[in-house]
Design a protein around this motif. Structure first.
Motif, PDB file in Angstrom:
ATOM      1  N   ASP A   1       0.715  -1.385   0.081  1.00  6.77           N
ATOM      2  CA  ASP A   1      -0.187  -0.386  -0.377  1.00  6.77           C
ATOM      3  C   ASP A   1       0.837   0.907   0.227  1.00  6.77           C
ATOM      4  OD1 ASP A   1       1.100  -0.347   2.586  1.00  6.77           O
ATOM      5  OD2 ASP A   1      -0.749  -0.283   3.822  1.00  6.77           O
ATOM      6  N   ASN A   2       2.366   1.450  -0.636  1.00  5.79           N
ATOM      7  CA  ASN A   2       2.825   2.321  -0.100  1.00  5.79           C
ATOM      8  C   ASN A   2       4.369   2.212  -1.149  1.00  5.79           C
ATOM      9  OD1 ASN A   2       4.830   1.447   1.024  1.00  5.79           O
ATOM     10  ND2 ASN A   2       3.682   1.175   3.184  1.00  5.79           N
ATOM     11  N   ASP A   3       4.912   3.213  -1.549  1.00  3.54           N
ATOM     12  CA  ASP A   3       5.495   3.474  -2.759  1.00  3.54           C
ATOM     13  C   ASP A   3       6.394   4.648  -2.594  1.00  3.54           C
ATOM     14  OD1 ASP A   3       4.616   4.835  -5.370  1.00  3.54           O
ATOM     15  OD2 ASP A   3       3.152   3.582  -4.938  1.00  3.54           O
ATOM     16  N   ILE A   4       7.934   4.709  -3.310  1.00  2.00           N
ATOM     17  CA  ILE A   4       8.334   5.957  -3.543  1.00  2.00           C
ATOM     18  C   ILE A   4       8.677   6.534  -4.969  1.00  2.00           C
ATOM     19  CG2 ILE A   4       9.578   5.915  -1.398  1.00  2.00           C
ATOM     20  CD1 ILE A   4      11.535   4.963  -2.609  1.00  2.00           C
ATOM     21  N   THR A   5       8.405   7.059  -5.516  1.00  2.00           N
ATOM     22  CA  THR A   5       8.593   8.639  -6.932  1.00  2.00           C
ATOM     23  C   THR A   5       9.603   9.253  -6.948  1.00  2.00           C
ATOM     24  OG1 THR A   5       6.632   7.719  -7.462  1.00  2.00           O
ATOM     25  CG2 THR A   5       8.028   8.980  -9.390  1.00  2.00           C
ATOM     26  N   LEU A   6      10.887   8.936  -7.835  1.00  2.00           N
ATOM     27  CA  LEU A   6      11.879   9.711  -7.882  1.00  2.00           C
ATOM     28  C   LEU A   6      11.896  10.212  -9.381  1.00  2.00           C
ATOM     29  CD1 LEU A   6      15.154   8.666  -5.435  1.00  2.00           C
ATOM     30  CD2 LEU A   6      13.579  10.322  -4.577  1.00  2.00           C
TER      31      LEU A   6
ATOM     32  N   GLN B   1       1.467   6.831   0.375  1.00  2.00           N
ATOM     33  CA  GLN B   1       0.701   5.809   0.854  1.00  2.00           C
ATOM     34  C   GLN B   1      -0.760   5.774   0.630  1.00  2.00           C
ATOM     35  OE1 GLN B   1       1.320   3.922   3.780  1.00  2.00           O
ATOM     36  NE2 GLN B   1      -0.310   3.375   3.630  1.00  2.00           N
ATOM     37  N   THR B   2      -1.353   4.423   0.310  1.00  2.00           N
ATOM     38  CA  THR B   2      -2.898   4.489   0.174  1.00  2.00           C
ATOM     39  C   THR B   2      -3.546   4.022   1.378  1.00  2.00           C
ATOM     40  OG1 THR B   2      -2.807   2.948  -1.513  1.00  2.00           O
ATOM     41  CG2 THR B   2      -4.406   2.386  -0.731  1.00  2.00           C
ATOM     42  N   LEU B   3      -4.735   4.999   2.054  1.00  2.00           N
ATOM     43  CA  LEU B   3      -5.117   5.390   3.015  1.00  2.00           C
ATOM     44  C   LEU B   3      -6.063   4.860   2.721  1.00  2.00           C
ATOM     45  CD1 LEU B   3      -4.568   9.401   3.481  1.00  2.00           C
ATOM     46  CD2 LEU B   3      -3.096   7.203   4.324  1.00  2.00           C
ATOM     47  N   ALA B   4      -6.953   4.411   1.597  1.00  2.00           N
ATOM     48  CA  ALA B   4      -8.412   3.558   2.112  1.00  2.00           C
ATOM     49  C   ALA B   4      -8.574   3.646   0.280  1.00  2.00           C
ATOM     50  CB  ALA B   4      -9.712   4.361   2.527  1.00  2.00           C
ATOM     51  N   PRO B   5      -9.766   2.624   0.310  1.00  2.00           N
ATOM     52  CA  PRO B   5     -10.121   2.239  -1.408  1.00  2.00           C
ATOM     53  C   PRO B   5     -10.259   3.120  -2.116  1.00  2.00           C
ATOM     54  CG  PRO B   5     -10.716   0.648  -0.082  1.00  2.00           C
ATOM     55  CD  PRO B   5     -10.529   2.057   1.083  1.00  2.00           C
ATOM     56  N   GLY B   6      -9.481   3.641  -2.613  1.00  2.00           N
ATOM     57  CA  GLY B   6      -9.567   5.204  -3.777  1.00  2.00           C
ATOM     58  C   GLY B   6      -9.114   6.540  -3.401  1.00  2.00           C
ATOM     59  N   LEU B   7      -8.159   6.469  -1.948  1.00  2.00           N
ATOM     60  CA  LEU B   7      -7.591   7.925  -1.565  1.00  2.00           C
ATOM     61  C   LEU B   7      -6.362   7.043  -0.995  1.00  2.00           C
ATOM     62  CD1 LEU B   7      -8.234  10.313   0.028  1.00  2.00           C
ATOM     63  CD2 LEU B   7      -8.652   8.693   2.282  1.00  2.00           C
TER      64      LEU B   7
ATOM     65  N   HIS C   1     -10.654   8.349  -5.902  1.00  2.00           N
ATOM     66  CA  HIS C   1     -11.117   8.138  -6.998  1.00  2.00           C
ATOM     67  C   HIS C   1     -12.285   8.090  -5.967  1.00  2.00           C
ATOM     68  CE1 HIS C   1      -7.486   9.179  -9.729  1.00  2.00           C
ATOM     69  NE2 HIS C   1      -7.181   8.529  -8.896  1.00  2.00           N
ATOM     70  N   ALA C   2     -13.911   8.596  -6.572  1.00  2.00           N
ATOM     71  CA  ALA C   2     -14.743   7.629  -6.947  1.00  2.00           C
ATOM     72  C   ALA C   2     -15.741   8.220  -7.891  1.00  2.00           C
ATOM     73  CB  ALA C   2     -15.605   8.661  -5.611  1.00  2.00           C
ATOM     74  N   ARG C   3     -17.033   7.358  -8.223  1.00  2.00           N
ATOM     75  CA  ARG C   3     -18.215   6.823  -9.032  1.00  2.00           C
ATOM     76  C   ARG C   3     -18.840   7.748  -8.905  1.00  2.00           C
ATOM     77  NH1 ARG C   3     -17.486   5.514 -14.475  1.00  2.00           N
ATOM     78  NH2 ARG C   3     -19.200   4.348 -14.621  1.00  2.00           N
ATOM     79  N   ILE C   4     -19.427   8.737  -9.397  1.00  2.00           N
ATOM     80  CA  ILE C   4     -20.387   9.715  -9.137  1.00  2.00           C
ATOM     81  C   ILE C   4     -21.013   9.054 -10.428  1.00  2.00           C
ATOM     82  CG2 ILE C   4     -21.590  12.105  -8.991  1.00  2.00           C
ATOM     83  CD1 ILE C   4     -18.526  12.568  -7.850  1.00  2.00           C
ATOM     84  N   GLY C   5     -22.042   8.793 -10.283  1.00  2.00           N
ATOM     85  CA  GLY C   5     -23.312   8.188 -11.543  1.00  2.00           C
ATOM     86  C   GLY C   5     -22.575   7.351 -12.684  1.00  2.00           C
TER      87      GLY C   5
ATOM     88  N   ILE D   1     -10.641  13.900  -6.650  1.00  2.00           N
ATOM     89  CA  ILE D   1     -11.141  15.265  -5.677  1.00  2.00           C
ATOM     90  C   ILE D   1      -9.346  15.291  -5.532  1.00  2.00           C
ATOM     91  CG2 ILE D   1     -11.508  16.000  -4.053  1.00  2.00           C
ATOM     92  CD1 ILE D   1     -14.281  14.590  -4.592  1.00  2.00           C
ATOM     93  N   HIS D   2      -8.474  16.461  -5.619  1.00  2.00           N
ATOM     94  CA  HIS D   2      -7.265  16.805  -5.547  1.00  2.00           C
ATOM     95  C   HIS D   2      -6.626  17.679  -4.855  1.00  2.00           C
ATOM     96  CE1 HIS D   2      -3.132  16.696  -7.306  1.00  2.00           C
ATOM     97  NE2 HIS D   2      -3.060  16.336  -6.127  1.00  2.00           N
TER      98      HIS D   2
END
Length: 409
Positions: A87-92, A115-121, A171-175, A181-182
């Motif tokens: 659930d985590n990574d680094i980028t350079l 870090q992934t905090l929750a599904p989609g977040l 990231h979410a699905r709205i209809g 959302i960032h």
């Protein structure tokens, strides 16, 4: 030489050292997986039909240096990513290109822990891309853009490309829509030919809605703003204003107490044949830089590997850097004041016709012709080859030919 061998070697060494610094040691690193390495490059050349002015990208490159000029678009970038745990990574990422100080020294443009905090977040901490525009994520990887460069009328209004801080992406699905959302917070700094600029306590929020080949981008940001000019034109003018009792005006030209905001709206539509891209941005500042707005609209049509396109763009001055009433008896100072305001004003309009030829899935050759008209009190996206007082360029027209070879690897 566009990329001196020493600078390329330094870029490679810098990325490898940064990667080694963050990579876990021992067997844990092996369990985490192997690093993902990638790169991108652009070899670009620009020439104009004017011998009295250089094409330049505000806040990006140092004006001039040759004709054709390779500095506005040419760059080399390398990137490494490593997953540490599930659930985590680094980028350079490190980049070498000519900057506003006429240097090709490699610079770290991305360096974050995700870090992934929750599904989609997820949350990122470190140096991330400053998401001020719709196409900010692909700003350096020019292969991902249809043009030789994003329209300078719009993308020149905010030259800050990275942010040291923290952001969250949800990231979410709205209809029937996919939503991103960032929110973000941080600071950034750049150097340019006349001095340095910095954003502090920068906060912003972006919303992206996507459905099929259509996407809508909405963004807003606020920041504390500081600019330190050091060019002779500024120093002489500030001294002249102070000498006639206009020190308060001089303090609005350079300092540490500015506030700025930035708004952007962008749309894209792509059905695999037609491509339509448009964006509107607005910068508001209480001092140091102009308050301006800009837009572009670009339409392209794919014919196999070849995509011709046409773009209209406009930048408009809403408020000058500052206002002052110079006594009629001070003709020299008044002329210097008008020249100064013109040098800080990038307003212009342009029409661009170009084409992109995809040589392979990782290489594209592009060419475009731009006819630009500078506003009568502006330098637009150009810079005088001689002293501005001797060769004023405001109000002129220019025809610019740009070529680029974009690669990813």
């Amino acid at each position: 030489m566009i990329f001196p061998p020493l600078q390329c070697a330094r870029l490679l060494l810098l990325l490898l050292l940064l990667f080694a610094a963050f990579r876990p040691a021992g067997s844990a690193a092996a369990d985490a997986g192997t690093p993902e390495l990638s790169g991108f490059a652009t070899l670009g050349a620009v020439t104009t039909d004017r011998r009295d002015m250089w094409f330049t990208r505000s806040g990006v490159n140092y004006p001039g240096g040759g004709d054709p000029d390779f500095s506005p678009d040419s760059l080399l970038g390398l990137q490494a990513s490593l997953r540490l745990m599930a659930d985590n990574d680094i980028t350079l990422q490190a980049l070498s290109r000519e900057d506003g100080t006429n240097s090709y020294d490699p610079r770290v443009t991305l360096a974050f822990f995700r870090q992934t905090l929750a599904p989609g977040l997820s949350a990122r901490v470190g140096r991330v891309r400053a998401p001020f525009f719709m196409l900010s994520d692909s700003l350096h990887v020019n292969y991902a853009n249809p043009w030789v460069r994003p329209p300078v009328e719009v993308y020149g209004l905010n030259p800050f490309t990275d942010l040291d801080g923290i952001d969250f992406i949800y990231h979410a699905r709205i209809g029937a829509l996919d939503a991103e959302i960032h929110p973000y917070y941080g600071h950034s700094a750049i150097s340019f030919p006349q001095g340095k600029a910095r954003l502090d306590a920068t906060w912003g929020l972006n919303l992206v809605l996507t459905r099929g080949g259509f996407s809508l981008h909405l963004g807003h940001a606020d920041a504390r703003f500081r600019v330190k000019y050091r060019d002779p034109q500024h120093v002489a003018l500030a001294a002249g204003l102070a000498a006639i009792g206009l020190g308060s005006v001089a303090s609005d030209l350079s300092g540490d107490d500015g506030r700025t905001s930035f708004d952007s709206v962008g749309v894209q539509w792509d059905d695999s044949r037609w491509q339509v891209i448009g964006e509107y941005v607005r910068r508001r500042a209480d001092r140091y830089v102009t308050s301006s707005s800009a837009w572009y609209l670009s339409v392209g049509r794919r014919f196999g590997a070849f995509t011709p396109y046409v773009s209209l763009a406009r930048q408009i001055l809403d408020e000058p850097v500052a206002r002052a009433t110079i006594p009629a008896s001070m003709a020299g100072l008044e002329a210097g004041w008008k020249a100064y305001l013109a040098s800080r004003n990038n307003a212009q309009r342009s029409l661009t016709a170009g084409g992109r030829w995809d040589l392979s899935p990782t290489a594209a050759l592009k060419a475009e012709f731009t006819h630009a008209r500078l506003d009568r009190d502006a330098w637009g996206s150009y810079f005088p080859r001689d002293k501005a007082q001797l060769a004023p360029i405001e109000g002129n027209t220019a025809n610019t030919l740009s070529l680029s070879l974009d690669l990813t690897f």
